[in-house]
Motif scaffolding. Structure first.
Motif, PDB file in Angstrom:
ATOM      1  N   THR A  13      85.770  -3.779   2.740  1.00  0.00           N
ATOM      2  CA  THR A  13      85.514  -4.462   4.007  1.00  0.00           C
ATOM      3  C   THR A  13      84.099  -4.172   4.498  1.00  0.00           C
ATOM      4  OG1 THR A  13      87.864  -4.306   4.564  1.00  0.00           O
ATOM      5  CG2 THR A  13      86.356  -4.788   6.367  1.00  0.00           C
ATOM      6  N   THR A  14      83.657  -2.938   4.351  1.00  0.00           N
ATOM      7  CA  THR A  14      82.285  -2.587   4.744  1.00  0.00           C
ATOM      8  C   THR A  14      81.279  -3.379   3.925  1.00  0.00           C
ATOM      9  OG1 THR A  14      83.005  -0.356   5.326  1.00  0.00           O
ATOM     10  CG2 THR A  14      80.642  -0.690   5.016  1.00  0.00           C
ATOM     11  N   LEU A  15      81.472  -3.443   2.613  1.00  0.00           N
ATOM     12  CA  LEU A  15      80.565  -4.196   1.747  1.00  0.00           C
ATOM     13  C   LEU A  15      80.590  -5.690   2.066  1.00  0.00           C
ATOM     14  CD1 LEU A  15      81.180  -2.394  -1.658  1.00  0.00           C
ATOM     15  CD2 LEU A  15      79.170  -2.215  -0.176  1.00  0.00           C
ATOM     16  N   ALA A  16      81.776  -6.222   2.333  1.00  0.00           N
ATOM     17  CA  ALA A  16      81.891  -7.647   2.671  1.00  0.00           C
ATOM     18  C   ALA A  16      81.180  -7.952   3.986  1.00  0.00           C
ATOM     19  CB  ALA A  16      83.358  -8.043   2.760  1.00  0.00           C
ATOM     20  N   LEU A  17      81.346  -7.099   4.978  1.00  0.00           N
ATOM     21  CA  LEU A  17      80.685  -7.323   6.270  1.00  0.00           C
ATOM     22  C   LEU A  17      79.171  -7.159   6.156  1.00  0.00           C
ATOM     23  CD1 LEU A  17      83.228  -5.700   8.705  1.00  0.00           C
ATOM     24  CD2 LEU A  17      82.644  -8.101   8.518  1.00  0.00           C
ATOM     25  N   THR A  18      78.736  -6.260   5.302  1.00  0.00           N
ATOM     26  CA  THR A  18      77.297  -6.120   5.061  1.00  0.00           C
ATOM     27  C   THR A  18      76.750  -7.411   4.453  1.00  0.00           C
ATOM     28  OG1 THR A  18      77.522  -3.733   4.734  1.00  0.00           O
ATOM     29  CG2 THR A  18      75.529  -4.759   3.878  1.00  0.00           C
ATOM     30  N   GLY A  19      77.430  -7.913   3.452  1.00  0.00           N
ATOM     31  CA  GLY A  19      77.007  -9.162   2.819  1.00  0.00           C
ATOM     32  C   GLY A  19      77.047 -10.341   3.773  1.00  0.00           C
ATOM     33  N   LEU A  20      78.086 -10.422   4.601  1.00  0.00           N
ATOM     34  CA  LEU A  20      78.181 -11.503   5.579  1.00  0.00           C
ATOM     35  C   LEU A  20      77.057 -11.438   6.604  1.00  0.00           C
ATOM     36  CD1 LEU A  20      82.034 -11.653   6.186  1.00  0.00           C
ATOM     37  CD2 LEU A  20      80.599 -13.472   5.253  1.00  0.00           C
ATOM     38  N   ALA A  21      76.712 -10.231   7.033  1.00  0.00           N
ATOM     39  CA  ALA A  21      75.626 -10.079   8.007  1.00  0.00           C
ATOM     40  C   ALA A  21      74.281 -10.490   7.402  1.00  0.00           C
ATOM     41  CB  ALA A  21      75.564  -8.634   8.512  1.00  0.00           C
ATOM     42  N   VAL A  22      74.041 -10.109   6.158  1.00  0.00           N
ATOM     43  CA  VAL A  22      72.800 -10.512   5.479  1.00  0.00           C
ATOM     44  C   VAL A  22      72.761 -12.030   5.326  1.00  0.00           C
ATOM     45  CG1 VAL A  22      71.551 -10.418   3.275  1.00  0.00           C
ATOM     46  CG2 VAL A  22      72.455  -8.313   4.284  1.00  0.00           C
ATOM     47  N   ALA A  23      73.876 -12.619   4.921  1.00  0.00           N
ATOM     48  CA  ALA A  23      73.929 -14.074   4.762  1.00  0.00           C
ATOM     49  C   ALA A  23      73.730 -14.784   6.094  1.00  0.00           C
ATOM     50  CB  ALA A  23      75.262 -14.480   4.136  1.00  0.00           C
ATOM     51  N   ALA A  24      74.321 -14.264   7.155  1.00  0.00           N
ATOM     52  CA  ALA A  24      74.160 -14.874   8.477  1.00  0.00           C
ATOM     53  C   ALA A  24      72.695 -14.794   8.920  1.00  0.00           C
ATOM     54  CB  ALA A  24      75.063 -14.177   9.498  1.00  0.00           C
ATOM     55  N   GLY A  70      92.088  -2.725  12.059  1.00  0.00           N
ATOM     56  CA  GLY A  70      91.925  -1.273  11.994  1.00  0.00           C
ATOM     57  C   GLY A  70      90.746  -0.797  11.169  1.00  0.00           C
ATOM     58  N   TYR A  71      89.866  -1.697  10.796  1.00  0.00           N
ATOM     59  CA  TYR A  71      88.692  -1.320  10.006  1.00  0.00           C
ATOM     60  C   TYR A  71      87.466  -1.190  10.907  1.00  0.00           C
ATOM     61  CZ  TYR A  71      91.618  -2.796   6.094  1.00  0.00           C
ATOM     62  OH  TYR A  71      92.636  -2.937   5.194  1.00  0.00           O
ATOM     63  N   VAL A  72      87.579  -0.382  11.942  1.00  0.00           N
ATOM     64  CA  VAL A  72      86.503  -0.239  12.930  1.00  0.00           C
ATOM     65  C   VAL A  72      85.228   0.323  12.304  1.00  0.00           C
ATOM     66  CG1 VAL A  72      85.832   0.914  15.071  1.00  0.00           C
ATOM     67  CG2 VAL A  72      88.084  -0.139  14.868  1.00  0.00           C
ATOM     68  N   PRO A  73      85.284   1.393  11.507  1.00  0.00           N
ATOM     69  CA  PRO A  73      84.044   1.875  10.898  1.00  0.00           C
ATOM     70  C   PRO A  73      83.368   0.809  10.025  1.00  0.00           C
ATOM     71  CG  PRO A  73      85.752   3.534  10.661  1.00  0.00           C
ATOM     72  CD  PRO A  73      86.412   2.282  11.174  1.00  0.00           C
ATOM     73  N   ALA A  74      84.171   0.037   9.314  1.00  0.00           N
ATOM     74  CA  ALA A  74      83.614  -1.024   8.477  1.00  0.00           C
ATOM     75  C   ALA A  74      82.961  -2.092   9.334  1.00  0.00           C
ATOM     76  CB  ALA A  74      84.713  -1.640   7.615  1.00  0.00           C
ATOM     77  N   ALA A  75      83.595  -2.449  10.445  1.00  0.00           N
ATOM     78  CA  ALA A  75      83.049  -3.476  11.334  1.00  0.00           C
ATOM     79  C   ALA A  75      81.698  -3.033  11.902  1.00  0.00           C
ATOM     80  CB  ALA A  75      84.027  -3.765  12.470  1.00  0.00           C
ATOM     81  N   VAL A  76      81.628  -1.793  12.322  1.00  0.00           N
ATOM     82  CA  VAL A  76      80.405  -1.288  12.951  1.00  0.00           C
ATOM     83  C   VAL A  76      79.323  -1.021  11.912  1.00  0.00           C
ATOM     84  CG1 VAL A  76      79.450   0.617  14.302  1.00  0.00           C
ATOM     85  CG2 VAL A  76      81.671  -0.339  14.913  1.00  0.00           C
ATOM     86  N   LEU A  77      79.642  -0.252  10.899  1.00  0.00           N
ATOM     87  CA  LEU A  77      78.630   0.161   9.929  1.00  0.00           C
ATOM     88  C   LEU A  77      78.195  -0.967   9.001  1.00  0.00           C
ATOM     89  CD1 LEU A  77      80.003   3.706   9.046  1.00  0.00           C
ATOM     90  CD2 LEU A  77      78.187   3.099  10.656  1.00  0.00           C
ATOM     91  N   GLY A  78      79.135  -1.780   8.560  1.00  0.00           N
ATOM     92  CA  GLY A  78      78.790  -2.875   7.655  1.00  0.00           C
ATOM     93  C   GLY A  78      77.871  -3.895   8.308  1.00  0.00           C
ATOM     94  N   THR A  79      78.218  -4.307   9.516  1.00  0.00           N
ATOM     95  CA  THR A  79      77.404  -5.290  10.226  1.00  0.00           C
ATOM     96  C   THR A  79      76.040  -4.711  10.579  1.00  0.00           C
ATOM     97  OG1 THR A  79      79.422  -6.241  11.131  1.00  0.00           O
ATOM     98  CG2 THR A  79      77.364  -6.867  12.192  1.00  0.00           C
ATOM     99  N   THR A  80      76.008  -3.466  11.039  1.00  0.00           N
ATOM    100  CA  THR A  80      74.738  -2.833  11.389  1.00  0.00           C
ATOM    101  C   THR A  80      73.835  -2.693  10.166  1.00  0.00           C
ATOM    102  OG1 THR A  80      75.780  -1.625  13.197  1.00  0.00           O
ATOM    103  CG2 THR A  80      73.686  -0.771  12.395  1.00  0.00           C
ATOM    104  N   ALA A  81      74.392  -2.243   9.056  1.00  0.00           N
ATOM    105  CA  ALA A  81      73.595  -2.093   7.836  1.00  0.00           C
ATOM    106  C   ALA A  81      73.085  -3.445   7.348  1.00  0.00           C
ATOM    107  CB  ALA A  81      74.427  -1.421   6.747  1.00  0.00           C
TER     108      ALA A  81
END
Length: 134
Positions: A13-24, A70-81
């Motif tokens: 989830t962290t990796l997916a959110l990181t990729g989504l943020a970069v794509a956005a 329940g993936y709060v760390p992934a939501a915060v850290l993935g998007t921020t990264a």
């Protein structure tokens, strides 16, 4: 106790959110590199308000989705990264070196905003679970 499967889900989830943020970032801001020249000689940009609003709304949906599950760390850290990494890549051609300050501000702002949204979503979910009529 955190199971191995749950840990893998958090990582993915962290990796997916990181990729989504970069794509956005690429979709909303990455293509716009021109500053706007005004008749009085001043310049603004390169981004317009609608582009930044679009980016924020685009990353808000996956942050909500992750926090609600329940993936709060992934939501915060993935998007921020993702957003900080994209800003670093996009702005790193600035010869003055001041882009690092901007990247730091992007990281701090994203960390605060995603933390707030994740906290609100988590509290709403907890309240709904504790109060059946809510």
């Amino acid at each position: 106790m955190v199971t191995r499967t749950r840990l893998i889900h958090h990582l993915l989830t962290t990796l997916a959110l990181t990729g989504l943020a970069v794509a956005a970032w690429a979709v909303w801001l990455g293509w716009d590199q021109q500053r706007d020249q005004h008749p009085d000689g001043s310049t603004t940009g390169p981004y317009e308000a609608w582009q930044v609003i679009g980016l924020v709304l685009t990353v808000l949906a996956p942050v909500y989705w992750a926090a609600a599950r329940g993936y709060v760390p992934a939501a915060v850290l993935g998007t921020t990264a993702g957003l900080a990494g994209a800003a670093f890549y996009d702005w790193s051609d600035d010869a003055s070196g001041l882009f690092v300050i901007g990247v730091g501000l992007i990281a701090l702002g994203t960390l605060a905003a995603t933390g707030l949204v994740s906290g609100l979503v988590t509290s709403w979910k907890l309240r709904a679970r504790l109060e059946p009529g809510y």
